[in-house]
Design a protein around this motif. Sequence first.
Motif, PDB file in Angstrom:
ATOM      1  N   GLU A 161       0.838  -1.213   0.000  1.00 46.36           N
ATOM      2  CA  GLU A 161       0.000   0.000   0.000  1.00 46.36           C
ATOM      3  C   GLU A 161       0.869   1.257   0.000  1.00 46.36           C
ATOM      4  O   GLU A 161       0.597   2.210  -0.737  1.00 46.36           O
ATOM      5  CB  GLU A 161      -0.916   0.009   1.227  1.00 46.36           C
ATOM      6  CG  GLU A 161      -2.053  -0.997   1.159  1.00 46.36           C
ATOM      7  CD  GLU A 161      -2.890  -1.011   2.427  1.00 46.36           C
ATOM      8  OE1 GLU A 161      -2.571  -0.237   3.365  1.00 46.36           O
ATOM      9  OE2 GLU A 161      -3.847  -1.795   2.491  1.00 46.36           O
ATOM     10  N   GLU A 163       3.973   1.549  -1.007  1.00 50.37           N
ATOM     11  CA  GLU A 163       4.703   1.665  -2.273  1.00 50.37           C
ATOM     12  C   GLU A 163       3.778   2.189  -3.372  1.00 50.37           C
ATOM     13  O   GLU A 163       4.176   3.014  -4.198  1.00 50.37           O
ATOM     14  CB  GLU A 163       5.260   0.294  -2.676  1.00 50.37           C
ATOM     15  CG  GLU A 163       6.054   0.286  -3.976  1.00 50.37           C
ATOM     16  CD  GLU A 163       7.343   1.086  -3.916  1.00 50.37           C
ATOM     17  OE1 GLU A 163       7.966   1.280  -4.978  1.00 50.37           O
ATOM     18  OE2 GLU A 163       7.729   1.529  -2.810  1.00 50.37           O
ATOM     19  N   TRP A 164       2.521   1.719  -3.355  1.00 52.07           N
ATOM     20  CA  TRP A 164       1.549   2.202  -4.342  1.00 52.07           C
ATOM     21  C   TRP A 164       1.310   3.697  -4.172  1.00 52.07           C
ATOM     22  O   TRP A 164       1.254   4.451  -5.150  1.00 52.07           O
ATOM     23  CB  TRP A 164       0.247   1.418  -4.171  1.00 52.07           C
ATOM     24  CG  TRP A 164      -0.822   1.850  -5.135  1.00 52.07           C
ATOM     25  CD1 TRP A 164      -0.974   1.468  -6.433  1.00 52.07           C
ATOM     26  CD2 TRP A 164      -1.898   2.769  -4.860  1.00 52.07           C
ATOM     27  NE1 TRP A 164      -2.068   2.093  -6.998  1.00 52.07           N
ATOM     28  CE2 TRP A 164      -2.655   2.903  -6.062  1.00 52.07           C
ATOM     29  CE3 TRP A 164      -2.294   3.487  -3.730  1.00 52.07           C
ATOM     30  CZ2 TRP A 164      -3.782   3.707  -6.147  1.00 52.07           C
ATOM     31  CZ3 TRP A 164      -3.412   4.305  -3.823  1.00 52.07           C
ATOM     32  CH2 TRP A 164      -4.140   4.406  -5.019  1.00 52.07           C
ATOM     33  N   ARG A 165       1.176   4.134  -2.910  1.00 54.72           N
ATOM     34  CA  ARG A 165       0.972   5.560  -2.646  1.00 54.72           C
ATOM     35  C   ARG A 165       2.191   6.378  -3.085  1.00 54.72           C
ATOM     36  O   ARG A 165       2.056   7.477  -3.630  1.00 54.72           O
ATOM     37  CB  ARG A 165       0.709   5.781  -1.161  1.00 54.72           C
ATOM     38  CG  ARG A 165      -0.667   5.294  -0.714  1.00 54.72           C
ATOM     39  CD  ARG A 165      -0.819   5.379   0.782  1.00 54.72           C
ATOM     40  NE  ARG A 165      -2.107   4.849   1.220  1.00 54.72           N
ATOM     41  CZ  ARG A 165      -2.410   4.582   2.472  1.00 54.72           C
ATOM     42  NH1 ARG A 165      -1.528   4.800   3.432  1.00 54.72           N
ATOM     43  NH2 ARG A 165      -3.607   4.093   2.787  1.00 54.72           N
ATOM     44  N   ARG A 166       3.377   5.823  -2.820  1.00 53.88           N
ATOM     45  CA  ARG A 166       4.602   6.521  -3.192  1.00 53.88           C
ATOM     46  C   ARG A 166       4.687   6.697  -4.709  1.00 53.88           C
ATOM     47  O   ARG A 166       5.006   7.779  -5.211  1.00 53.88           O
ATOM     48  CB  ARG A 166       5.821   5.743  -2.691  1.00 53.88           C
ATOM     49  CG  ARG A 166       7.154   6.455  -2.930  1.00 53.88           C
ATOM     50  CD  ARG A 166       8.328   5.525  -2.684  1.00 53.88           C
ATOM     51  NE  ARG A 166       8.378   4.457  -3.657  1.00 53.88           N
ATOM     52  CZ  ARG A 166       8.844   4.606  -4.906  1.00 53.88           C
ATOM     53  NH1 ARG A 166       9.257   5.792  -5.327  1.00 53.88           N
ATOM     54  NH2 ARG A 166       8.879   3.590  -5.738  1.00 53.88           N
ATOM     55  N   LYS A 167       4.371   5.617  -5.432  1.00 53.89           N
ATOM     56  CA  LYS A 167       4.429   5.683  -6.893  1.00 53.89           C
ATOM     57  C   LYS A 167       3.362   6.626  -7.443  1.00 53.89           C
ATOM     58  O   LYS A 167       3.607   7.354  -8.411  1.00 53.89           O
ATOM     59  CB  LYS A 167       4.244   4.285  -7.485  1.00 53.89           C
ATOM     60  CG  LYS A 167       5.465   3.390  -7.322  1.00 53.89           C
ATOM     61  CD  LYS A 167       5.277   2.057  -8.017  1.00 53.89           C
ATOM     62  CE  LYS A 167       6.544   1.219  -7.911  1.00 53.89           C
ATOM     63  NZ  LYS A 167       6.388  -0.091  -8.597  1.00 53.89           N
ATOM     64  N   LYS A 168       2.180   6.605  -6.818  1.00 48.24           N
ATOM     65  CA  LYS A 168       1.109   7.487  -7.253  1.00 48.24           C
ATOM     66  C   LYS A 168       1.497   8.944  -7.042  1.00 48.24           C
ATOM     67  O   LYS A 168       1.263   9.797  -7.904  1.00 48.24           O
ATOM     68  CB  LYS A 168      -0.171   7.158  -6.475  1.00 48.24           C
ATOM     69  CG  LYS A 168      -1.414   7.852  -7.017  1.00 48.24           C
ATOM     70  CD  LYS A 168      -2.662   7.388  -6.283  1.00 48.24           C
ATOM     71  CE  LYS A 168      -3.916   8.072  -6.846  1.00 48.24           C
ATOM     72  NZ  LYS A 168      -5.139   7.635  -6.127  1.00 48.24           N
ATOM     73  N   MET A 169       2.098   9.222  -5.884  1.00 52.43           N
ATOM     74  CA  MET A 169       2.543  10.580  -5.601  1.00 52.43           C
ATOM     75  C   MET A 169       3.655  11.003  -6.569  1.00 52.43           C
ATOM     76  O   MET A 169       3.661  12.129  -7.074  1.00 52.43           O
ATOM     77  CB  MET A 169       3.062  10.663  -4.155  1.00 52.43           C
ATOM     78  CG  MET A 169       3.526  12.060  -3.753  1.00 52.43           C
ATOM     79  SD  MET A 169       2.217  13.305  -3.878  1.00 52.43           S
ATOM     80  CE  MET A 169       1.136  12.771  -2.539  1.00 52.43           C
ATOM     81  N   MET A 171       4.060   9.908  -9.551  1.00 53.53           N
ATOM     82  CA  MET A 171       3.425  10.110 -10.844  1.00 53.53           C
ATOM     83  C   MET A 171       2.763  11.490 -10.915  1.00 53.53           C
ATOM     84  O   MET A 171       2.872  12.196 -11.914  1.00 53.53           O
ATOM     85  CB  MET A 171       2.380   9.014 -11.085  1.00 53.53           C
ATOM     86  CG  MET A 171       1.787   9.012 -12.496  1.00 53.53           C
ATOM     87  SD  MET A 171       0.510   7.741 -12.699  1.00 53.53           S
ATOM     88  CE  MET A 171       1.480   6.260 -12.355  1.00 53.53           C
ATOM     89  N   ARG A 172       2.088  11.866  -9.811  1.00 53.20           N
ATOM     90  CA  ARG A 172       1.439  13.180  -9.774  1.00 53.20           C
ATOM     91  C   ARG A 172       2.465  14.301  -9.864  1.00 53.20           C
ATOM     92  O   ARG A 172       2.265  15.306 -10.552  1.00 53.20           O
ATOM     93  CB  ARG A 172       0.630  13.328  -8.489  1.00 53.20           C
ATOM     94  CG  ARG A 172      -0.673  12.521  -8.492  1.00 53.20           C
ATOM     95  CD  ARG A 172      -1.430  12.719  -7.199  1.00 53.20           C
ATOM     96  NE  ARG A 172      -2.701  12.001  -7.197  1.00 53.20           N
ATOM     97  CZ  ARG A 172      -3.513  11.945  -6.163  1.00 53.20           C
ATOM     98  NH1 ARG A 172      -3.192  12.567  -5.036  1.00 53.20           N
ATOM     99  NH2 ARG A 172      -4.659  11.284  -6.236  1.00 53.20           N
ATOM    100  N   GLU A 175       3.678  14.470 -13.399  1.00 57.55           N
ATOM    101  CA  GLU A 175       2.671  15.098 -14.263  1.00 57.55           C
ATOM    102  C   GLU A 175       2.642  16.604 -14.052  1.00 57.55           C
ATOM    103  O   GLU A 175       2.521  17.372 -15.010  1.00 57.55           O
ATOM    104  CB  GLU A 175       1.295  14.500 -13.969  1.00 57.55           C
ATOM    105  CG  GLU A 175       1.126  13.075 -14.475  1.00 57.55           C
ATOM    106  CD  GLU A 175      -0.195  12.459 -14.037  1.00 57.55           C
ATOM    107  OE1 GLU A 175      -0.900  13.095 -13.210  1.00 57.55           O
ATOM    108  OE2 GLU A 175      -0.524  11.353 -14.501  1.00 57.55           O
TER     109      GLU A 175
END
Length: 249
Positions: A161, A163-169, A171-172, A175
Amino acid sequence: MGESNSSVDEDLLLKEFFAEVSEVERDNEVVRILSSFKLNPFEFLKLPFDSSSPEDVKKQYRKLSLMVHPDKCKHPQAKEAFGALAKAQQQLLDQQERDYILSQVTAAKEELTAKRKKQLKKDTASKLKSLLDEGKSEQEYEQSEEFQQQLKLKVRELLTEQEWRRKKMAMRISEEEGRLKKDEEEQKEMWKRKREHEEQWEGTREKRVSSWRDFMKSGKKSKKGELRPPKLKTEDPNKSYVQRPVKRG
C-alpha cells in the motif's frame, strides 16, 4: 583485537560448513531468495522482525551469501540472488530504511491485535481463558507460528500500500512538473511570437508613415479630370431631401 579474531574464526567455520552444503541446497536457497517479497529485506535475509540489529543483519548476510555465492553455486541465477542479499543488507543497515520497515511491522501488529481483541469479545470462552492467563496467552499467541505468518502477510500488505501511494505521488509530481514545463514553453513561444510581431511592425513603420503621407496629400488635391458631385442649394424646392425655407406668416 579479540573481537576481530572471533569474527575471523566464525567466518572460517562458516566457510568450512558451507563447503559441505549440497548443490541442491544451494539451488533451493537461490529459489527462496528470488521468490521473496520484493519490498521486504527481512524476507530476503530470512530474518525475524525482532532481529534487526546491524550485527544480526551482517551475520545473517555472511551466512546466506556463502550459500549462493556465484563461485560456489552453479545455479544460473546465483549472481542475481547474491545481489538481492547484498541489497537487503544495505537496506537494513540504513537507519532510516530500517526504521521505516519496522514502523510498518508495528502498524501490522497493532492491526492484528485489534482484530483479535474484537474477536475475543465475541468468543466468551477465549476471553475467559485470556483473563485467567493474565495476558500470558496474548504473549504466547504473538510468538506462535500462526501469528508470525499473519504478521508476515500483513506487513506485505502495508508495504505494498505504501509503495503504491509513493508511486502514485511520484506520478502526480511528474505530471505536475510536465504541465509546468509545458506552460513555460508555451509562454516562451508566446513571447517569441510577440517579439517577432513587434520587430516586423517596427520594420514596416517607415513604409506605413510614407503611405499615410501620400494618402493625406492625395486627399487634399483632386486628381486631374476627376469629377466632383455638384453642390446642392438648400433653397432648391425640387429636391425633397433638401430642407425648404420655412415660410413665415
